[in-house]
Design an enzyme around this catalytic site. Structure first.
Site, mmCIF file in Angstrom:
data_model
loop_
_atom_site.group_PDB
_atom_site.id
_atom_site.type_symbol
_atom_site.label_atom_id
_atom_site.label_comp_id
_atom_site.label_asym_id
_atom_site.label_seq_id
_atom_site.Cartn_x
_atom_site.Cartn_y
_atom_site.Cartn_z
ATOM 1 N N SER A 111 0.846 -1.193 0.000
ATOM 2 C CA SER A 111 0.000 0.000 0.000
ATOM 3 C C SER A 111 0.883 1.245 0.000
ATOM 4 C CB SER A 111 -0.922 -0.007 1.219
ATOM 5 O OG SER A 111 -0.163 0.013 2.411
ATOM 6 N N TYR A 112 0.245 2.407 -0.029
ATOM 7 C CA TYR A 112 0.970 3.678 -0.145
ATOM 8 C C TYR A 112 1.988 3.814 0.979
ATOM 9 C CZ TYR A 112 1.673 8.596 -1.256
ATOM 10 O OH TYR A 112 2.223 9.798 -1.632
#
Length: 862
Positions: free
Chosen positions: A335-336
């Site tokens: 994820s980010y």
């Protein structure tokens, strides 16, 4: 049908998002800038059929800079940069022509969906994109909404589709906070950097740094490192004594006890305790306590913790770790990676993420056991309201990611699995003994449930010697009692992990910028990275920080920057006025700058102790045109020439070698010429030190060598040695390198194009005649008789390098092997000189260059 333009932050992201939304049914083409592709497909948008165009930028579209003369270090007082100097937004990478590309793709579109990274920098880029495309998009009908913002944290089908179904709006306040930070850093950093660089480089020759930079975040970061260095230097070791006792619970076993007093700093007192305890023959058990203890599973992973672990455990610098994390994110593996949050939202699909890892041989058993027995809800951490914690989003293998990519992915995955595992439980037994009047203790731990330490074995409870079974009042024979003499030890240099912790604690930088600030102090030669990724300040770094402390401690302490960061966050939340924060902060630093300038002698006193003056540095090289004495060549960065008699310093081209050029002199000022070279496979050109720093003609700029000089008769000038327009760049001229024989070459005076020709020729001269076909200058070549390539044993020929059939097979295009792409120290890209496009100095025309560069090469060299 509506046309919808969608813009992501990177080309790879654009492709991944388009593939998910179009379900693979899309067509792709290259954009006009060659760097960004455009992916097109049809579908539905807010209940209407639509044609989608998905493309990207490459990070920031624009960058903030001063206009015109304010970019010159020589023409402007640095104090003017705080308020008088106007700024403007310029294209961050002019070669990408990003604004033109966005306008071409945005023309005629009805709506725009912004898929930029979901942080403050991403919001800022949103408005850079909007500024470019809104003027060319179709005007909205009435109150029709045309601007949409997609919020997402990972490149998965679920997250992307969910973002498309819940589109919001870009946040103007967050974008303004980034604008404010950019302007503050530009004005403050440039003013201090220009002043102290010019002041100290004009006095000292062995600073070994091309830029004595100051940064509102960079300098406090360096301050932490120097503060630790000072503690190490001022540390005075103290001797202390420890009483150590061993008891023998069984015949062939011994148990080491810890003294409850820990240590004493007086030898006589320690000897007294030793004498008292030696009188006892047995150790008596005073108490036995057993207690179940828990070692908690880790909080969910945020950026700062990831960077700490990458440095401390994986041996990766923060900048490198961040680059790898961004690549893993754009490829859809995690994820980010920029988040301050350590708490998962209630609706986060933890089981779904865990199932992805069920087949990896390293942790398959642990994952399957968790899925069958039920996962533990992660601990409640901090919710910063930005992105979920860093989480693996799909399975990967070491072969897929390789090297550092796999090592970082493996840690992120193990950390995630640990957050949903059980806590580690262990039984701690503490036995307290008395030997005479003194108390001693021993502690033992036995793991009852390993929990998360199975997946993170480095956190496991260390194995300790097993404790005997005993009860209160039991007696054990004493095996040995002795006094140990020890010394206190100094702290070690800060590790990157410790520095990251300090920066986070004091609010210096953001999760995204912390790696950049640490990288900057390394690049500027303020600290060196030692073994264990420890940061040891250099002499220059130490003197700078001590100088700031001496003049104005707030320049280096984290307090002011921390307060500024809070103000910037208030702008992002809409609770502070952008202009007021900017004006107030700049006013504070302007006052500090003036005081710093007035007090610079305080820092200079420290500098002169550590560094040598210019007059005592370097070696004699070439003669000064004013006094005709030898000037000294200072090789330490930035390399330069210094005349101690005239007390003048002349800057030189960087990242190459400098030597005397045949003792020839410039006809304008009588300075001896020097030759700059980037190596045998690179470029070289002569230059006059005085002309290089003081351009003699209106169409010349500072930092030009003889290959750009427009003197009409000098034998080294562009007018005499220029042959024709460069085949690749817009403004360059191919100039004969008269020092290159017998491997003759001509090189572009702007870009890194090199043309090799006429190997083994005795002489190559540029003729005053021009080619009838392309109007380039002709060259006269005199070949060696034994190695002449000319027909009929000819040794001399005059012709056009580009058009003459005799010369065509003797010409080869190459690119220079440069030590650094900016071979002229700090001059940057330059535009045309006002000579008129297509013209050589002296009135001759350059060869007419075809628009297509490949066609140009074919026309000239095939």
């Amino acid at each position: 049908m509506r046309t919808v333009l969608m813009v992501a932050e990177k080309p790879s992201l654009a492709q991944s998002i388009a593939k998910i939304l179009s379900r693979g049914n899309m067509s792709s083409r290259k954009g006009l800038n060659g760097a960004c592709s455009v992916h097109e497909y049809t579908g539905s948008f807010i209940g209407q059929s639509a044609h989608f165009k998905m493309t990207s930028v490459c990070g920031h579209v624009m960058t903030l800079d001063f206009i015109g003369k304010y970019n010159s270090w020589d023409k402007v007082d640095p104090a003017e940069l705080f308020s008088k100097a106007p700024t403007e937004k310029k294209e961050a990478n002019p070669k990408l022509t990003m604004v033109k590309f966005l306008q071409v793709e945005g023309r005629g579109c009805d709506c725009i969906v912004l898929w930029l990274d979901c942080d403050k920098e991403g919001e800022n880029i949103c408005f850079e994109v909007l500024d470019a495309v809104l003027p060319v998009m179709n005007k909205p009908r009435g109150t029709e909404r045309t601007i949409y913002r997609a919020k997402f944290s990972s490149i998965t089908d679920t997250d992307i589709c969910n973002a498309m179904n819940h589109l919001g709006e870009p946040n103007r306040n967050e974008a303004l906070s980034v604008d404010a930070r950019q302007e503050l850093d530009l004005r403050i950093g440039c003013a201090f950097t220009r002043f102290q660089t010019k002041y100290f480089q004009g006095k000292y020759g062995n600073l070994d740094s091309s830029l004595i930079s100051f940064g509102p975040c960079q300098t406090p970061t360096l301050g932490f490192c120097v503060e630790r260095h000072d503690k190490i230097q001022s540390f005075k070791p103290e001797t202390y004594w420890v009483l150590q006792a061993k008891v023998n619970p069984e015949k062939e076993s011994s148990l080491t006890l810890d003294w409850d007093r820990v240590r004493v700093f007086d030898r006589e007192v320690a000897q007294m305790f030793l004498n008292i305890t030696k009188m006892a023959k047995e150790a008596k058990v005073e108490s036995v306590s057993k207690k179940e203890k828990v070692k908690q599973r880790p909080l969910a992973l945020n950026t700062v913790e990831m960077l700490r672990v990458a440095s401390a455990a994986l041996g990766m610098g923060p900048q490198h770790a961040m680059q790898i994390a961004e690549r893993l994110y754009t490829q859809g593996y995690i994820s980010y990676p920029r988040t301050e949050t350590t708490h998962y939202p209630e609706n986060f699909d933890l089981k779904g993420c865990l199932r992805q890892q069920a087949n990896n041989p390293y942790w398959a058993e642990t994952v399957k056991a968790l899925l069958s027995e039920g996962i533990n809800r992660p601990r409640k951490g901090h919710d910063a309201g930005d992105h979920p914690p860093i989480t693996p989003m799909r399975a990967a293998t070491e072969a897929e990611l390789g090297g550092d990519g796999w090592r970082l992915y493996e840690y992120i995955t193990r950390h995630f699995i640990a957050t949903v595992s059980a806590d580690c439980k262990y039984l701690q037994t503490t036995i307290s003994f008395s030997i005479g009047p003194e108390r001693f203790t021993c502690v033992g731990k036995v793991v009852t449930s390993p929990g998360f330490t199975e997946i993170m074995p480095w956190h496991s409870i260390p194995l300790e010697e097993s404790l005997p079974h005993c009860e209160k009042a039991d007696l054990f024979p004493i095996g040995e009692i002795k006094l140990l003499e020890k010394q206190t030890s100094p702290p070690d240099y800060l590790t990157e992990a410790e520095l990251i912790t300090l920066m986070e604690k004091h609010g210096i930088g953001t999760d995204a910028s912390i790696p950049v600030h640490i990288n900057n102090i390394c690049q500027r030669n303020y600290v060196t990275v030692e073994s264990g990724r420890r940061l040891k300040p250099t002499n220059l770094g130490i003197v700078l920080v001590h100088g700031y402390y001496k003049i104005d401690a707030e320049l280096v302490l984290p307090t002011i920057r921390s307060a500024v960061e809070k103000q910037l966050n208030l702008i992002a939340l809409g609770k502070a006025n952008y202009h007021q924060v900017l004006e107030h902060t700049l006013d504070i630093f302007k006052r500090k700058f003036h005081y710093f300038v007035d007090s610079i002698a305080g820092m200079d006193e420290l500098m002169e102790v550590s560094f040598s003056p210019l007059a005592a540095t370097g070696k004699p090289l070439s003669r000064c045109g004013k006094c005709h004495r030898f000037m000294k060549y200072i090789q330490a960065k930035p390399s330069r020439l210094h005349c101690s008699h005239c007390d003048d310093t002349y800057s030189l081209p960087q990242n190459g070698t400098i030597k005397l050029y045949k003792e020839l002199r410039c006809p304008l000022d009588d300075f001896e010429l020097v030759l700059w070279s980037s190596g045998s496979r690179g470029k070289s050109y002569p230059l006059c030190p005085y002309c290089y720093n003081h351009p003699p003609f209106r169409d010349m700029k500072k930092g030009m060598g003889c290959n750009e000089c427009t003197h009409p008769t000098c034998q080294h000038s562009l007018s005499m040695l220029g042959i024709g327009q460069c085949v690749e760049c817009e403004n360059g001229v191919l100039v004969l390198d008269s020092t290159s024989g017998p491997k003759w070459k001509m090189a572009c005076n702007k870009c890194n194009v090199i043309v090799h020709f006429f190997e083994n020729a005795h002489k190559v001269r540029v003729s005053p005649e021009t080619c009838d076909l392309c109007e380039a200058a002709l060259v006269d070549v005199d070949f060696n008789k034994a190695k002449s390539p000319l027909p009929g044993d000819e040794t001399q020929h005059s012709g056009c390098v580009f058009c003459d059939p005799v010369f065509q097979d003797l010409v080869e295009l190459k690119h220079a092997a440069m030590r650094h792409p900016m071979h002229r120290g700090g001059q940057g890209k330059r535009q045309g000189r006002g000579r008129g496009k297509g013209r050589r100095p002296g009135g001759r025309l350059n060869p007419k260059k075809p628009k297509d560069k490949m066609a140009a090469l074919a026309a000239y060299f095939v």
